[in-house]
Design a protein around this motif. Structure first.
Motif, PDB file in Angstrom:
ATOM      1  N   PRO A  72       0.648  -1.198   0.412  1.00 60.87           N
ATOM      2  CA  PRO A  72       0.140  -0.075   0.097  1.00 60.87           C
ATOM      3  C   PRO A  72       0.444   1.192  -0.073  1.00 60.87           C
ATOM      4  N   GLY A  73       0.256   2.357  -0.320  1.00 56.03           N
ATOM      5  CA  GLY A  73       1.098   3.708   0.434  1.00 56.03           C
ATOM      6  C   GLY A  73       1.326   4.309  -1.182  1.00 56.03           C
ATOM      7  N   THR A  74       2.262   5.347  -1.359  1.00 59.41           N
ATOM      8  CA  THR A  74       2.491   5.782  -2.418  1.00 59.41           C
ATOM      9  C   THR A  74       3.621   5.098  -2.977  1.00 59.41           C
ATOM     10  N   ALA A  75       4.296   5.814  -3.707  1.00 60.48           N
ATOM     11  CA  ALA A  75       5.002   5.015  -4.864  1.00 60.48           C
ATOM     12  C   ALA A  75       6.412   5.168  -3.714  1.00 60.48           C
ATOM     13  N   ILE A  76       6.632   6.880  -3.546  1.00 57.54           N
ATOM     14  CA  ILE A  76       7.176   6.930  -2.646  1.00 57.54           C
ATOM     15  C   ILE A  76       7.955   5.484  -1.545  1.00 57.54           C
ATOM     16  N   ASP A  77       6.363   5.311  -0.684  1.00 58.92           N
ATOM     17  CA  ASP A  77       6.606   4.933   0.801  1.00 58.92           C
ATOM     18  C   ASP A  77       6.438   3.106   0.402  1.00 58.92           C
ATOM     19  N   ARG A  78       6.415   2.913  -1.198  1.00 54.70           N
ATOM     20  CA  ARG A  78       6.898   1.528  -1.721  1.00 54.70           C
ATOM     21  C   ARG A  78       8.325   1.186  -1.785  1.00 54.70           C
ATOM     22  N   VAL A  79       8.536   2.543  -2.221  1.00 55.24           N
ATOM     23  CA  VAL A  79      10.343   2.259  -2.250  1.00 55.24           C
ATOM     24  C   VAL A  79      11.011   2.018  -1.113  1.00 55.24           C
ATOM     25  N   THR A  80      10.735   3.349   0.185  1.00 49.95           N
ATOM     26  CA  THR A  80      10.614   2.876   1.548  1.00 49.95           C
ATOM     27  C   THR A  80      10.697   2.614   2.018  1.00 49.95           C
ATOM     28  N   ALA A  81       9.563   1.414   2.372  1.00 49.00           N
ATOM     29  CA  ALA A  81       9.559   0.100   2.713  1.00 49.00           C
ATOM     30  C   ALA A  81      10.365  -1.072   1.996  1.00 49.00           C
ATOM     31  N   TYR A  82      10.386  -1.138   0.432  1.00 49.53           N
ATOM     32  CA  TYR A  82      11.762  -1.804  -0.059  1.00 49.53           C
ATOM     33  C   TYR A  82      13.451  -1.799   1.253  1.00 49.53           C
ATOM     34  N   LEU A  83      13.362  -0.190   0.455  1.00 48.08           N
ATOM     35  CA  LEU A  83      14.845   0.213   0.961  1.00 48.08           C
ATOM     36  C   LEU A  83      14.969  -0.380   2.389  1.00 48.08           C
ATOM     37  N   ARG A  84      14.016   0.367   3.341  1.00 50.32           N
ATOM     38  CA  ARG A  84      14.527   0.196   4.665  1.00 50.32           C
ATOM     39  C   ARG A  84      14.127  -0.883   5.883  1.00 50.32           C
ATOM     40  N   ARG A  85      13.560  -2.561   4.535  1.00 48.54           N
ATOM     41  CA  ARG A  85      13.691  -3.673   4.563  1.00 48.54           C
ATOM     42  C   ARG A  85      14.105  -4.317   5.820  1.00 48.54           C
ATOM     43  N   GLU A  86      14.321  -4.997   6.952  1.00 49.68           N
ATOM     44  CA  GLU A  86      15.369  -5.670   7.540  1.00 49.68           C
ATOM     45  C   GLU A  86      16.646  -6.327   6.906  1.00 49.68           C
ATOM     46  N   ARG A  87      17.614  -6.600   6.591  1.00 49.50           N
ATOM     47  CA  ARG A  87      17.788  -7.115   5.739  1.00 49.50           C
ATOM     48  C   ARG A  87      19.608  -7.473   6.652  1.00 49.50           C
ATOM     49  N   ASP A  88      20.440  -8.442   5.935  1.00 45.11           N
ATOM     50  CA  ASP A  88      21.681  -9.107   7.613  1.00 45.11           C
ATOM     51  C   ASP A  88      22.655  -8.207   6.293  1.00 45.11           C
ATOM     52  N   VAL A  89      22.748  -6.851   6.167  1.00 42.81           N
ATOM     53  CA  VAL A  89      23.313  -6.029   5.373  1.00 42.81           C
ATOM     54  C   VAL A  89      25.585  -6.593   5.590  1.00 42.81           C
ATOM     55  N   LEU A  90      25.344  -7.348   7.084  1.00 44.13           N
ATOM     56  CA  LEU A  90      27.176  -7.218   6.682  1.00 44.13           C
ATOM     57  C   LEU A  90      27.071  -8.711   5.459  1.00 44.13           C
ATOM     58  N   ARG A  91      26.344  -9.652   5.579  1.00 47.55           N
ATOM     59  CA  ARG A  91      26.676 -10.695   4.657  1.00 47.55           C
ATOM     60  C   ARG A  91      26.158 -10.283   3.370  1.00 47.55           C
ATOM     61  N   GLY A  92      26.011  -9.475   3.165  1.00 46.61           N
ATOM     62  CA  GLY A  92      25.501  -8.814   1.816  1.00 46.61           C
ATOM     63  C   GLY A  92      24.287  -9.486   1.036  1.00 46.61           C
ATOM     64  N   CYS A  93      24.349  -9.573  -0.407  1.00 50.20           N
ATOM     65  CA  CYS A  93      23.306  -9.847  -0.849  1.00 50.20           C
ATOM     66  C   CYS A  93      23.987 -10.879  -1.857  1.00 50.20           C
ATOM     67  N   PRO A  94      23.181 -12.808  -1.959  1.00 48.93           N
ATOM     68  CA  PRO A  94      22.940 -13.139  -1.726  1.00 48.93           C
ATOM     69  C   PRO A  94      23.731 -13.802  -3.260  1.00 48.93           C
ATOM     70  N   ILE A  95      22.397 -12.711  -4.286  1.00 51.09           N
ATOM     71  CA  ILE A  95      22.723 -13.297  -5.788  1.00 51.09           C
ATOM     72  C   ILE A  95      23.867 -11.781  -6.096  1.00 51.09           C
ATOM     73  N   GLY A  96      23.460  -9.737  -5.305  1.00 47.42           N
ATOM     74  CA  GLY A  96      25.118  -9.183  -5.923  1.00 47.42           C
ATOM     75  C   GLY A  96      26.035 -10.024  -5.638  1.00 47.42           C
ATOM     76  N   ARG A  97      26.187 -10.601  -4.444  1.00 46.61           N
ATOM     77  CA  ARG A  97      27.677 -11.448  -4.125  1.00 46.61           C
ATOM     78  C   ARG A  97      28.210 -12.004  -4.999  1.00 46.61           C
ATOM     79  N   LEU A  98      27.627 -13.019  -6.084  1.00 48.53           N
ATOM     80  CA  LEU A  98      27.472 -14.399  -7.003  1.00 48.53           C
ATOM     81  C   LEU A  98      28.273 -13.220  -8.496  1.00 48.53           C
ATOM     82  N   THR A  99      27.987 -11.822  -8.445  1.00 51.84           N
ATOM     83  CA  THR A  99      28.655 -11.172  -9.784  1.00 51.84           C
ATOM     84  C   THR A  99      30.256 -11.473  -9.481  1.00 51.84           C
ATOM     85  N   GLN A 100      30.436 -11.180  -8.437  1.00 49.70           N
ATOM     86  CA  GLN A 100      32.114 -11.257  -8.194  1.00 49.70           C
ATOM     87  C   GLN A 100      32.573 -12.443  -7.937  1.00 49.70           C
TER      88      GLN A 100
END
Lengths: 195, 195
Positions: A72-100
């Protein structure tokens, strides 16, 4: 879990922990408590199994992103929810990491799910930005494709900076920075304004 | 080049091509055309030599960034010159890539130059943004530190997306996207306007 499931989960965990070259068929089988015969019954080989493992991780990433970006919400609300969702930041992105991972990158069947995932994510975010423009929430000067690429890149680069720093602080700063930049493109409804 | 120089250059090339764990002291010596005695005369061991190699790469990255960020023009001109400079995008960032090398990350002497380099880059970009605000080129609502983190993250994430796609297109899109977002925070001088 049946043997096929256990093999896929074992391959996912090992790809994450050791990368492609550091993951042997034998280690995958041992961790999955499955025999060599079982592995080669279900998969043509290590590459085939690794592809199934990467595609499962990619599928989970897409489902999680889509749930928040379709919320729900505006475009900014949804982008914010996506970017701010809980993440295991220091482990990295399991897909992004494979590019290395050099071995993943030279194997077309293993690189394909990475390309597809980021292609999908950029298109999904571009659609959210476009909706925001169409609904009059965001300024029409905003280029949806370029904005989406910048958002996905900020996220992936945020992981890189957090790992370098050994803390999540640069990730949080980068996410805050892109959201503030984006926020200035919000159309604030004002009474009796030309455009 | 003397033996010490040749050893550092050999270690840099091998770290880039094979990563830390894939680089043996013997391979470094062979490529440098230097003996084991020479290597241990100049360096305490592989870690010490790798640190010198990483610090040299980091030093070059800082010098190149500083030259463009200290150049002529407005804050936006200088950030644009830095983001748009010629890069070997598909090879990735030689410093950013090391954050995905598990052996580098668990070795404090090798992680330190990565942390310092990105810390320096964020501070340098934050100073450019702050100058832009102080000179009235950029809106005072812009948070210099968060904006700088978003810029550096976009760059690092742009490399990740380009590698996944096998083309520089997502990198160019992401850079275009962040510059467009930033551009909207430009203060356009208007005659007789309060503020």
């Amino acid at each position: 879990m049946n043997a096929r499931e256990r093999l896929v989960e074992s391959a996912r965990a090992l790809l994450w922990e050791r990368g492609y070259v550091g993951t042997s068929p034998k280690t995958i089988q041992q961790r999955a408590d499955a025999g060599q015969g079982s592995m080669y019954h279900h998969f043509a080989g290590k590459e085939d199994l690794a592809e199934a493992a990467i595609r499962r991780t990619a599928g989970e990433l897409r489902a999680a992103a889509d749930a928040l970006l379709s919320g729900p919400g505006t475009a900014i609300d949804r982008v914010t929810a996506y970017l701010r969702r809980e993440r295991d930041v220091l482990r990295g992105c399991p897909i992004g990491r494979l590019t290395q991972d050099p071995d993943v990158m030279v194997t077309p069947a293993l690189r394909a799910p990475l390309e597809e995932t980021f292609g999908w994510l950029r298109a999904r975010l571009a659609a959210v930005v476009r909706e925001g423009v169409d609904r009059g929430e965001l300024r029409p000067t905003l280029d949806p494709a370029a904005t989406a690429a910048a958002i996905v890149a900020t996220l992936q680069g945020g992981y890189v900076l957090a790992r370098a720093a050994g803390t999540t602080e640069p990730f949080d700063q980068a996410v805050g920075g892109i959201l503030a930049l984006l926020g200035a493109h919000t159309v604030r409804p004002r009474p009796k304004e030309g455009h």
